[in-house]
Write a protein that holds these residues in place. Structure first.
Motif, PDB file in Angstrom:
ATOM      1  N   VAL A   1       0.840  -1.201   0.000  1.00  0.00           N
ATOM      2  CA  VAL A   1       0.000   0.000   0.000  1.00  0.00           C
ATOM      3  C   VAL A   1       0.874   1.249   0.000  1.00  0.00           C
ATOM      4  O   VAL A   1       0.673   2.176  -0.806  1.00  0.00           O
ATOM      5  CB  VAL A   1      -0.948   0.010   1.220  1.00  0.00           C
ATOM      6  CG1 VAL A   1      -1.588   1.379   1.410  1.00  0.00           C
ATOM      7  CG2 VAL A   1      -2.041  -1.042   1.061  1.00  0.00           C
TER       8      VAL A   1
ATOM      9  N   LEU B   1       1.033   3.718  -3.251  1.00  0.00           N
ATOM     10  CA  LEU B   1       0.547   5.098  -3.086  1.00  0.00           C
ATOM     11  C   LEU B   1       1.623   6.095  -3.485  1.00  0.00           C
ATOM     12  O   LEU B   1       1.345   7.101  -4.156  1.00  0.00           O
ATOM     13  CB  LEU B   1       0.124   5.340  -1.639  1.00  0.00           C
ATOM     14  CG  LEU B   1      -1.223   4.770  -1.202  1.00  0.00           C
ATOM     15  CD1 LEU B   1      -1.410   4.948   0.303  1.00  0.00           C
ATOM     16  CD2 LEU B   1      -2.371   5.455  -1.957  1.00  0.00           C
TER      17      LEU B   1
ATOM     18  N   LYS C   1      -4.860   6.317  -8.464  1.00  0.00           N
ATOM     19  CA  LYS C   1      -5.608   5.879  -7.288  1.00  0.00           C
ATOM     20  C   LYS C   1      -5.295   4.420  -6.987  1.00  0.00           C
ATOM     21  O   LYS C   1      -5.176   3.595  -7.895  1.00  0.00           O
ATOM     22  CB  LYS C   1      -7.115   6.046  -7.524  1.00  0.00           C
ATOM     23  CG  LYS C   1      -7.971   5.567  -6.340  1.00  0.00           C
ATOM     24  CD  LYS C   1      -9.435   5.915  -6.516  1.00  0.00           C
ATOM     25  CE  LYS C   1     -10.116   5.063  -7.546  1.00  0.00           C
ATOM     26  NZ  LYS C   1     -11.587   5.269  -7.575  1.00  0.00           N
TER      27      LYS C   1
ATOM     28  N   ARG D   1     -11.506   0.374   5.987  1.00  0.00           N
ATOM     29  CA  ARG D   1     -10.486   1.422   6.084  1.00  0.00           C
ATOM     30  C   ARG D   1      -9.900   1.469   7.493  1.00  0.00           C
ATOM     31  O   ARG D   1      -8.692   1.678   7.665  1.00  0.00           O
ATOM     32  CB  ARG D   1     -11.065   2.774   5.687  1.00  0.00           C
ATOM     33  CG  ARG D   1      -9.979   3.844   5.528  1.00  0.00           C
ATOM     34  CD  ARG D   1     -10.480   5.131   4.940  1.00  0.00           C
ATOM     35  NE  ARG D   1      -9.355   6.028   4.673  1.00  0.00           N
ATOM     36  CZ  ARG D   1      -8.932   6.394   3.482  1.00  0.00           C
ATOM     37  NH1 ARG D   1      -9.529   5.911   2.400  1.00  0.00           N
ATOM     38  NH2 ARG D   1      -7.918   7.206   3.345  1.00  0.00           N
TER      39      ARG D   1
ATOM     40  N   PHE E   1       1.542   6.329   6.401  1.00  0.00           N
ATOM     41  CA  PHE E   1       0.270   5.954   5.783  1.00  0.00           C
ATOM     42  C   PHE E   1      -0.679   7.152   5.726  1.00  0.00           C
ATOM     43  O   PHE E   1      -1.310   7.407   4.697  1.00  0.00           O
ATOM     44  CB  PHE E   1      -0.377   4.816   6.559  1.00  0.00           C
ATOM     45  CG  PHE E   1      -1.774   4.502   6.104  1.00  0.00           C
ATOM     46  CD1 PHE E   1      -2.010   3.931   4.860  1.00  0.00           C
ATOM     47  CD2 PHE E   1      -2.873   4.791   6.915  1.00  0.00           C
ATOM     48  CE1 PHE E   1      -3.305   3.652   4.421  1.00  0.00           C
ATOM     49  CE2 PHE E   1      -4.160   4.522   6.498  1.00  0.00           C
ATOM     50  CZ  PHE E   1      -4.380   3.957   5.251  1.00  0.00           C
TER      51      PHE E   1
ATOM     52  N   SER F   1      -2.004   8.769   2.163  1.00  0.00           N
ATOM     53  CA  SER F   1      -3.420   8.576   1.860  1.00  0.00           C
ATOM     54  C   SER F   1      -4.256   9.832   2.062  1.00  0.00           C
ATOM     55  O   SER F   1      -5.479   9.790   1.905  1.00  0.00           O
ATOM     56  CB  SER F   1      -3.987   7.445   2.733  1.00  0.00           C
ATOM     57  OG  SER F   1      -3.874   7.761   4.107  1.00  0.00           O
ATOM     58  N   SER F   2      -3.614  10.933   2.408  1.00  0.00           N
ATOM     59  CA  SER F   2      -4.369  12.156   2.726  1.00  0.00           C
ATOM     60  C   SER F   2      -4.878  12.883   1.490  1.00  0.00           C
ATOM     61  O   SER F   2      -5.851  13.642   1.564  1.00  0.00           O
ATOM     62  CB  SER F   2      -3.500  13.099   3.567  1.00  0.00           C
ATOM     63  OG  SER F   2      -2.346  13.495   2.828  1.00  0.00           O
TER      64      SER F   2
ATOM     65  N   SER G   1      -6.792   9.521  -3.591  1.00  0.00           N
ATOM     66  CA  SER G   1      -5.588   8.694  -3.779  1.00  0.00           C
ATOM     67  C   SER G   1      -5.801   7.253  -3.317  1.00  0.00           C
ATOM     68  O   SER G   1      -5.143   6.339  -3.813  1.00  0.00           O
ATOM     69  CB  SER G   1      -4.406   9.295  -3.023  1.00  0.00           C
ATOM     70  OG  SER G   1      -4.653   9.303  -1.627  1.00  0.00           O
ATOM     71  N   LEU G   2      -6.712   7.055  -2.356  1.00  0.00           N
ATOM     72  CA  LEU G   2      -6.930   5.726  -1.795  1.00  0.00           C
ATOM     73  C   LEU G   2      -8.410   5.474  -1.592  1.00  0.00           C
ATOM     74  O   LEU G   2      -9.104   6.259  -0.951  1.00  0.00           O
ATOM     75  CB  LEU G   2      -6.199   5.574  -0.454  1.00  0.00           C
ATOM     76  CG  LEU G   2      -6.436   4.264   0.307  1.00  0.00           C
ATOM     77  CD1 LEU G   2      -5.869   3.081  -0.457  1.00  0.00           C
ATOM     78  CD2 LEU G   2      -5.833   4.333   1.710  1.00  0.00           C
ATOM     79  N   GLU G   3      -8.886   4.366  -2.145  1.00  0.00           N
ATOM     80  CA  GLU G   3     -10.235   3.896  -1.886  1.00  0.00           C
ATOM     81  C   GLU G   3     -10.110   2.513  -1.257  1.00  0.00           C
ATOM     82  O   GLU G   3      -9.434   1.645  -1.798  1.00  0.00           O
ATOM     83  CB  GLU G   3     -11.051   3.811  -3.173  1.00  0.00           C
ATOM     84  CG  GLU G   3     -12.476   3.303  -2.952  1.00  0.00           C
ATOM     85  CD  GLU G   3     -13.269   3.192  -4.241  1.00  0.00           C
ATOM     86  OE1 GLU G   3     -14.457   2.832  -4.172  1.00  0.00           O
ATOM     87  OE2 GLU G   3     -12.696   3.448  -5.317  1.00  0.00           O
TER      88      GLU G   3
END
Length: 548
Positions: A163, A167, A176, A190, A208, A212-213, A217-219
């Motif tokens: 991850v 990312l 993404k 999550r 992390f 991921s902020s 960018s992250l689902e």
């Protein structure tokens, strides 16, 4: 008294098998109670799952057998061991199967024949799992816009580092990452992913949070490899399939005590679901495998990366010893991925990993269930080790790489996949460095741990068993005790692996191509992480080898 309770429960279970009119939830509660040793089934908390109620992998196999006898439904041990499942959700799953509401999936018996003791390579063809319509309907048009990478097993030991790496790689492309995590909702998925970074080193959760902020960018999706289309609704599955540009399939049930038949559903059918997802828009697929697929190959020269699963074995056993079932399931995955690429031309990369060790860059994370962690903990808490783990004349090399190094290599290649099929062996490749389990024991002693070396191997096993049995139940479960049969005799020669293709590909991508070997500093860092995880004491608190 315990024997009397168990005998009474077995008699009741047999009576329930004959009673077709008894409600399903009543039968399942009795099966849980018998497996878990609960005297009063009425007291069973049906909102909790098997593991949360105190069950383990061996108990899961027993429970599945009881449920099959009572209902005729063959559940996956993966479903029983799912930390997000409950007694109530298992009852619901059984009801759906019995009503015909649950979608039927291909079974072990469909592919290999009921009761098969060996798995033939010729059985593992993609058309046995996907319809001709699905194979014909693949679109050649890649999705437009920034890349979207799907990662399974995102909250696992390797997954959480994948991850971070993915990312970081996707950020400059405004891409993404879609992380698949087994959970009851996207929100809890999550939360589970974020919680996997918590621990000793604050740099991990901080990294992390930072990566991921960025919005979009992250689902994180709650998905289950045991379920068709991950258990997603048709609309959501179609949306995911329409946007995916690459897949990193890291998810699997890693249990070295299970047979291939027990791992068929979570591991083989889970890979089929990822192939189904990749097929829709011809998204490149990266598959995580293990060097265990070559376990037992009898030769001196290293296994090459151009030797695919079929070149290694024409058939493999369903179960013939420690980790054989798991290795056979990954061999089957490799065969299906190879057949998928040859049939469709969708690019496939396979990564065979050796021992995945604690990270270089962070303190704390340890894979508590792997065999090396079990071995190190057991040697230290018992204070004894054999003079040698190896048979006379055996080649001695133990291979492993830090988890963040492996994640970096997989991430780099997965987002830059070339055409065709390629196997990469994620090993350190220092085959003749002389580093072995015996070397590690010497390093443990130099780290200050008091260890006695037992000259006679059989005597060591006997003493080890006695000392492990004397540990607390929690320590027993973490130790070598559940897999002690694997150590009944000294190890034969280790299988060696080449990694030239991996290093060449990393170099071509501008990545560091040198992969570190295991040295004394690596082992001491491993022990430090184990101390932080409260798996072992410090050297001063370690037990004396002389204790009974």
């Amino acid at each position: 008294r315990h024997d009397a309770i168990e005998r009474r429960q077995l008699e009741e279970l047999h009576a329930l098998e004959l009673d077709r009119d008894r409600p399903i939830d009543h039968k399942i509660a009795r099966a849980f109670a018998l497996t878990l040793g609960i005297a009063e089934p009425e007291a069973l908390d049906k909102t909790r799952g098997f593991v949360n109620l105190g069950g383990d992998s061996l108990g899961a196999v027993e429970l599945v057998a009881h449920i099959a006898a009572l209902t005729g439904v063959d559940l996956s041990v993966g479903l029983v061991l799912d930390p997000t499942s409950s007694v109530a959700s298992i009852v619901d799953a059984i009801r759906q199967r019995l009503s015909g509401a649950a979608e039927r999936r291909v079974t072990f018996a469909d592919v290999h024949g009921a009761g098969a003791s060996a798995v033939r390579a010729e059985d593992l063809r993609i058309e046995r799992f996907l319809s001709s319509a699905e194979l014909a309907a693949a679109s050649g048009a890649p999705p437009s816009g920034p890349p979207t990478v799907v990662l399974t097993g995102a909250n696992g030991f390797l997954g959480r580092f994948l991850v971070l790496d993915l990312l970081e790689r996707l950020a400059p492309r405004h891409g993404k990452l879609v992380a698949i995590v087994r959970a009851r909702s996207d929100e809890s998925a999550r939360q589970r992913l974020a919680a996997s970074y918590e621990g000793v080193d604050p740099a991990l959760p901080s990294r992390f949070a930072e990566l991921s902020s960025t919005e979009g960018s992250l689902e994180v999706i709650a998905g289950d490899l045991i379920e068709p289309r991950l258990g997603l609704s048709p609309a959501r599955w179609d949306h995911l399939a329409s946007q995916v540009s690459a897949i990193v399939h890291n998810g699997a049930l890693v249990n070295h005590a299970f047979s291939y038949a027990q791992l068929f559903e979570p591991n083989v059918l889970g890979t089929v679901e990822m192939i189904r997802l990749a097929l829709r828009r011809r998204a490149p697929l990266s598959l995580l495998s293990t060097v265990g697929v070559a376990g037992g190959v009898d030769r001196v020269e290293p296994v090459r990366e151009d030797e695919d699963a079929l070149a290694l074995w024409k058939s493999r056993p369903v179960d013939s010893g420690y980790a054989v079932g798991y290795s056979t399931s990954k061999w089957a995955d490799e065969l299906l991925a190879r057949d998928f690429e040859s049939r469709t031309g969708v690019p496939v990369s396979v990564f065979r990993c050796s021992m995945i060790m604690p990270p270089c860059a962070y303190v704390g994370p340890v894979n508590t269930t792997d065999f090396l962690t079990r071995l190190l903990e057991s040697v230290i808490v018992t204070g004894i080790a054999p003079r040698s783990f190896y048979a006379e004349g055996a080649a001695r090399h133990f291979d492993g790489l830090p988890v963040d190094v492996i994640a970096r290599a997989i991430g780099a290649i997965s987002v830059n996949t070339g055409a065709g099929f390629a196997t990469y062996q994620a090993v350190n490749g220092h085959n003749y460095d002389g580093v072995s389990l015996d070397t590690m024991v010497s390093w443990i002693q130099r780290a200050g741990y008091p260890l006695a070396r037992i000259d006679d191997y059989e005597d060591w096993v006997k003493q080890l068993r006695a000392r492990l049995v004397a540990l607390s139940p929690v320590q027993q479960h973490r130790s070598m005790l559940p897999i002690l049969h694997h150590w009944d005799r000294p190890s034969a020669s280790e299988v060696l692996f080449d990694n030239g293709r991996l290093r060449a590909r990393l170099e071509a991508l501008g990545e560091p191509a040198w992969l570190p070997d295991i040295d004394e500093h690596t082992l001491r860092r491993y022990l430090e992480n184990m101390r932080h995880a409260a798996l072992i004491p410090g050297p001063a608190e370690a037990p004396s080898p002389a204790r009974a």
